[in-house]
Structure formats: C-alpha cells, structure tokens
Design a protein around this motif. Sequence first.
Motif, PDB file in Angstrom:
ATOM      1  N   UNK A   1       0.837  -1.201   0.000  1.00 35.30           N
ATOM      2  CA  UNK A   1       0.000   0.000   0.000  1.00 35.30           C
ATOM      3  C   UNK A   1       0.873   1.253   0.000  1.00 35.30           C
ATOM      4  N   UNK A   2       0.791   2.042  -1.054  1.00 34.43           N
ATOM      5  CA  UNK A   2       1.552   3.296  -1.126  1.00 34.43           C
ATOM      6  C   UNK A   2       0.711   4.505  -0.730  1.00 34.43           C
ATOM      7  N   UNK A   3      -0.607   4.332  -0.692  1.00 33.04           N
ATOM      8  CA  UNK A   3      -1.501   5.384  -0.210  1.00 33.04           C
ATOM      9  C   UNK A   3      -2.753   4.728   0.346  1.00 33.04           C
ATOM     10  N   UNK A   4      -3.542   5.520   1.037  1.00 35.43           N
ATOM     11  CA  UNK A   4      -4.763   4.991   1.641  1.00 35.43           C
ATOM     12  C   UNK A   4      -5.755   4.515   0.579  1.00 35.43           C
ATOM     13  N   UNK A   5      -5.591   5.014  -0.649  1.00 34.13           N
ATOM     14  CA  UNK A   5      -6.511   4.648  -1.721  1.00 34.13           C
ATOM     15  C   UNK A   5      -6.210   3.253  -2.278  1.00 34.13           C
ATOM     16  N   UNK A   6      -5.077   2.672  -1.874  1.00 34.00           N
ATOM     17  CA  UNK A   6      -4.746   1.321  -2.318  1.00 34.00           C
ATOM     18  C   UNK A   6      -5.489   0.238  -1.539  1.00 34.00           C
ATOM     19  N   UNK A   7      -6.170   0.611  -0.435  1.00 32.03           N
ATOM     20  CA  UNK A   7      -6.829  -0.411   0.382  1.00 32.03           C
ATOM     21  C   UNK A   7      -8.334  -0.466   0.129  1.00 32.03           C
ATOM     22  N   UNK A   8      -8.791   0.254  -0.913  1.00 30.80           N
ATOM     23  CA  UNK A   8     -10.220   0.178  -1.240  1.00 30.80           C
ATOM     24  C   UNK A   8     -11.004   1.416  -0.882  1.00 30.80           C
ATOM     25  N   UNK A   9     -10.330   2.584  -0.761  1.00 36.82           N
ATOM     26  CA  UNK A   9     -11.013   3.853  -0.510  1.00 36.82           C
ATOM     27  C   UNK A   9     -10.766   4.782  -1.684  1.00 36.82           C
ATOM     28  N   UNK A  10     -11.676   5.735  -1.897  1.00 38.36           N
ATOM     29  CA  UNK A  10     -11.493   6.723  -2.956  1.00 38.36           C
ATOM     30  C   UNK A  10     -12.237   7.999  -2.577  1.00 38.36           C
ATOM     31  N   UNK A  11     -11.962   9.088  -3.314  1.00 38.89           N
ATOM     32  CA  UNK A  11     -12.648  10.368  -3.111  1.00 38.89           C
ATOM     33  C   UNK A  11     -13.418  10.703  -4.370  1.00 38.89           C
ATOM     34  N   UNK A  12     -14.713  11.034  -4.220  1.00 39.55           N
ATOM     35  CA  UNK A  12     -15.509  11.360  -5.404  1.00 39.55           C
ATOM     36  C   UNK A  12     -15.293  12.815  -5.820  1.00 39.55           C
ATOM     37  N   UNK A  13     -16.015  13.261  -6.841  1.00 38.78           N
ATOM     38  CA  UNK A  13     -15.807  14.600  -7.393  1.00 38.78           C
ATOM     39  C   UNK A  13     -16.169  15.714  -6.427  1.00 38.78           C
ATOM     40  N   UNK A  14     -16.994  15.417  -5.425  1.00 37.40           N
ATOM     41  CA  UNK A  14     -17.389  16.425  -4.437  1.00 37.40           C
ATOM     42  C   UNK A  14     -16.502  16.397  -3.196  1.00 37.40           C
ATOM     43  N   UNK A  15     -15.494  15.539  -3.202  1.00 37.81           N
ATOM     44  CA  UNK A  15     -14.562  15.494  -2.078  1.00 37.81           C
ATOM     45  C   UNK A  15     -14.954  14.541  -0.981  1.00 37.81           C
ATOM     46  N   UNK A  16     -15.958  13.698  -1.222  1.00 37.75           N
ATOM     47  CA  UNK A  16     -16.409  12.767  -0.191  1.00 37.75           C
ATOM     48  C   UNK A  16     -15.694  11.413  -0.332  1.00 37.75           C
ATOM     49  N   UNK A  17     -15.366  10.821   0.829  1.00 31.81           N
ATOM     50  CA  UNK A  17     -14.739   9.500   0.855  1.00 31.81           C
ATOM     51  C   UNK A  17     -15.785   8.425   0.608  1.00 31.81           C
TER      52      UNK A  17
ATOM     53  N   UNK B   1     -16.077   3.818  -0.103  1.00 33.91           N
ATOM     54  CA  UNK B   1     -15.447   2.533  -0.363  1.00 33.91           C
ATOM     55  C   UNK B   1     -15.541   2.257  -1.862  1.00 33.91           C
ATOM     56  N   UNK B   2     -14.455   1.765  -2.408  1.00 34.39           N
ATOM     57  CA  UNK B   2     -14.404   1.537  -3.839  1.00 34.39           C
ATOM     58  C   UNK B   2     -13.766   0.196  -4.117  1.00 34.39           C
ATOM     59  N   UNK B   3     -14.041  -0.349  -5.284  1.00 34.66           N
ATOM     60  CA  UNK B   3     -13.415  -1.610  -5.684  1.00 34.66           C
ATOM     61  C   UNK B   3     -12.705  -1.470  -7.021  1.00 34.66           C
ATOM     62  N   UNK B   4     -12.394  -0.223  -7.410  1.00 33.88           N
ATOM     63  CA  UNK B   4     -11.737   0.004  -8.698  1.00 33.88           C
ATOM     64  C   UNK B   4     -10.349  -0.621  -8.719  1.00 33.88           C
ATOM     65  N   UNK B   5      -9.597  -0.425  -7.627  1.00 30.12           N
ATOM     66  CA  UNK B   5      -8.272  -1.041  -7.520  1.00 30.12           C
ATOM     67  C   UNK B   5      -8.407  -2.382  -6.818  1.00 30.12           C
ATOM     68  N   UNK B   6      -8.928  -2.348  -5.610  1.00 30.44           N
ATOM     69  CA  UNK B   6      -9.262  -3.563  -4.855  1.00 30.44           C
ATOM     70  C   UNK B   6     -10.251  -3.149  -3.774  1.00 30.44           C
ATOM     71  N   UNK B   7     -11.064  -4.064  -3.314  1.00 30.85           N
ATOM     72  CA  UNK B   7     -11.998  -3.752  -2.232  1.00 30.85           C
ATOM     73  C   UNK B   7     -11.280  -3.868  -0.902  1.00 30.85           C
ATOM     74  N   UNK B   8     -11.881  -3.262   0.117  1.00 29.54           N
ATOM     75  CA  UNK B   8     -11.297  -3.343   1.452  1.00 29.54           C
ATOM     76  C   UNK B   8     -11.233  -4.791   1.919  1.00 29.54           C
ATOM     77  N   UNK B   9     -12.251  -5.560   1.628  1.00 35.53           N
ATOM     78  CA  UNK B   9     -12.247  -6.975   2.037  1.00 35.53           C
ATOM     79  C   UNK B   9     -11.140  -7.750   1.325  1.00 35.53           C
ATOM     80  N   UNK B  10     -10.887  -7.419   0.065  1.00 35.68           N
ATOM     81  CA  UNK B  10      -9.779  -8.061  -0.649  1.00 35.68           C
ATOM     82  C   UNK B  10      -8.452  -7.722   0.019  1.00 35.68           C
ATOM     83  N   UNK B  11      -8.318  -6.458   0.391  1.00 35.91           N
ATOM     84  CA  UNK B  11      -7.087  -6.025   1.050  1.00 35.91           C
ATOM     85  C   UNK B  11      -6.905  -6.731   2.390  1.00 35.91           C
ATOM     86  N   UNK B  12      -8.012  -6.929   3.115  1.00 39.12           N
ATOM     87  CA  UNK B  12      -7.928  -7.642   4.389  1.00 39.12           C
ATOM     88  C   UNK B  12      -7.555  -9.107   4.185  1.00 39.12           C
TER      89      UNK B  12
END
Length: 471
Positions: free
Chosen positions: A337-353, A355-366
């Motif tokens: 993990x090089x950033x917090x976004x590598x564990x299944x989090x992302x920020x949308x266009x309005x700046x809100x956090x 959970x995302x699965x574009x890179x990997x989901x949080x459960x996959x990371x766990x």
Amino acid sequence: MPLITSAGIGSGLDLEGIISASVEAENTPKMLSFINREERLQVELSSIGAVKSALSQLKETMEKLSEPENFNNRVANITQPASGDVISVSPSSDITPGDFNVEVTQLAQGSRAMSTPGAFADSSAVVSASGGTLTFAAGTNSFDLTLDAGATLSDLRDAINGAENNFGVTANIINTGTEAKLVLTSSETGTGNDLVITNDNAELDAVSTVANGGGAGGMSIAAGNEAQDAIIKVDGIDIVNDSNVFKDAVQGMTITAKQVSEVGESAKLNVAVDRESVNELIDKFIENYNNLVGTIAYHTSYDEERTVGLRGDATMRSLGDQLVGALSSTLTDAGPFTSIFDIGLSIDNDGYLEKSSLVRSLNDAMDTNYDDIGKAFAGDNGVAKKLDELLGAFVDSGGILKDREQDLNNQLDDLEDDVANHEYRMTELEVRLRKQYSNLDVLLAQMQSTQQYLGAQLASLPGFTSAKKSS
C-alpha cells in the motif's frame, strides 16, 4: 427658567415629534449597524462551532485508528458439541489465528468433608463445652476460628460462614431425620489441596479432619470428594491445571472449562482477526470525514436564502486542502500500500470519501494484507496519525478554531459595550434636545403672551377699532 418636560405645551408646536424624530434619525442607522454586525458575528460563531464539532468527531475516530492494538484484536468462534457448552474462550491479540479441537475430560473441584455418622443428634448439639480454636487450611490458604464455650453445631456453621478471613469454606447442616450432619465444602481446587481442619482442644475432634492428639478426626473426605485438577485436551494434547481457567494453554488464549465433554465430542474453536471491528472503525472514519466535508461546504457555499457564516473563509479553504493532502500522503512500511486509496477507498468529485473496488476492495485487502492495513492507518507514517495531528491543530486547546471562537466572543462582548455606550449617548442627546426645545417653548409662550397683552392694550385705546368683516 424652568424646563418644560412635555415640549410644545407652552407654544402649541409639536416639539415632542421634532425631538423624537431627531433622536430617531441619529439612533436608527447606528442600531441597524449593531444588529447586522451581531448577526454576522453570531452566524460566523455558529458556523465555527459546527465545523469544530465535526472536526472533534473525526478526531475521536482517528485516535482509535491510530492505535495499533485496534487492528490486533482477535475473535474466537466456538462450535459447541451437541451435549452443551463445554468451554468459553477469551483470546488476546498475541494469539496466532488458527483452528483447534478442545475436549474437557475433568473439571477442577474443591474438597468436601462430612462429619462421622451419629456424631450429632441435631443442630443444637454442643460441639465443645469449654470452647477452643479450629484452624482451616487448603493449599496455601488458612484461617483460624475461635468458638465460645457451649457453642452448638449451628453456632459453628454460622461462625464459619461469617468469618471475615474465610478463604472459601462453606458450612451446611444436613438433617437426615435421625441425625444432623456437618458438611464443609472448600473452594480451593487442585489435586493436593484438600481441606484440613485441626484444633487446640480435643473436644473439637468431631468437627476436625485431624484429631488433637494425632490421627483422623471426626470429619472425613470420601472418595470422589477430594480436591482435583481440571484436565482438557487441545488437539489431543492433555493439559492439566489446578482450576477450570486455563491461561496460555494455547499461547495468548484463556480457556475456561465449563462441563465435561461427552465421549467422542469436542468443541471446535476458530480464532481469527477481528475484521468486523476494523471495518466498523473505517466506516466510522468515512462517515465522520464526509460529515466534516459536508459541514464545511454548507457553511462556506453561497446561498441567497440564508446568511453564510464562512463564505470565502481562508481558514476553511486551508483546512480542506490539508485534509486532502493528509489523505493523499505517501505511505511507508505498509507493504504493497503506497496510499490509503490502495486499500479500497477513494474520493468522489465532491470530495467525499467512499469505499471503492476500482483497484481492490477493502475486504480483498484484508484477505491478502491484513497487517499492512493496520500499518497504513496506525504506523509511524500512517494516515490516522497524520490526520489526528492535523485535526488537533484546529480543535485542541490553543488550536486555530479555539482561538477563532475566542476572538468572536471577544468581538461580541465589545459590541455589547458599544451598544451600551450608544444608548447612553442617545439618552444624553434627548436630554440636550429637550433642554434646548424647552427654552424655545418658554420663549415662544412668552412672545404669544406679550402679543396678546399688546393686542388688548391697543384695543382699549380711544379711536381704535378693529377691522370689520365684510358682509
């Protein structure tokens, strides 16, 4: 010259209206300015309070996420046998996750001593005519009990149960219908920890396990009533303990034996990392972060229908930029993990956090790198620690928003003083105007009186006639 308080009485002019209009012309613009200023300060103060509250909620969650032990919790899942619950388990963070079979073959128990048949007819039987001292011992524990002369069997029972230094000996009297039996039960478990009762007066031999002169006393422990160890089997390995609580029988785990297993039955024990509690913490982090982003947006965005307390506020812009910067910071010592976004989090266009699965989901990371998720948040360079420090700079004592609140409250106090000073000046202005117009009122009244006097004098002169109205 006297001051006329009801201006205009002497002259007939509307001097009260003139005074009121003059004071109002001076007072109204200033009071409107004060009202507008107070409204702006109150709205700004309320907005600062709302942002500070949202920051504090997020900081509370980040404090938890910055603690490594919150990622090391373990959960024990037990499948009990059909015969009932045979064990309970408390795993610590030191235990390695795994699967175990646990069987209880023997429960620990304390010893049980009973008086000799025929020793006492009933509970009123005297155990010692002259009194004496009994000593109760089991394992490393002991206590003394002194009886008065003429103490009965029921007196002895009550004295044992009520003794302050009693380590766990319980006395009961069983009435069979033909006699009374004294039964003593010790809570001291473990093989070799049988209850031993001695005395200093042979009259007490009947209630002792050891006679005063040596040899057996009148209290005896029957076969099967001796103190004994607990025995469990973990994956077929016998483990012996002097109590039913086995600490570190499996390293980092406390197993409590509850009942003996039926033949061929065992409890199935699975120890795993507590992913659910970590998921809940991360969900709370996302919720509180988004609440903060939304609160800042609400109190800084343009809105024609309401007063916006922090529109264009530089501190809020700086806070938003710093939040994104902390979230986007590069991680070290967090595995892949090089950033917090590598564990299944992302920020949308309005700046809100989210959970995302574009890179990997949080459960996959766990599933693949659970320990590294803890380092991503709670490591020395973790996001949670960075955010916690950032938020503290705003809400802790001496923080930016704390100082901002104090400054706004000071301005409100100053405004209150300004209003009081202005009201005093308006009172002085009215007094001054009343004095001026009072003098004018008296002067005009005198002039009118003089005019009337002169008119009367002229009318009385010979040959003076007033003009007649034309018919």
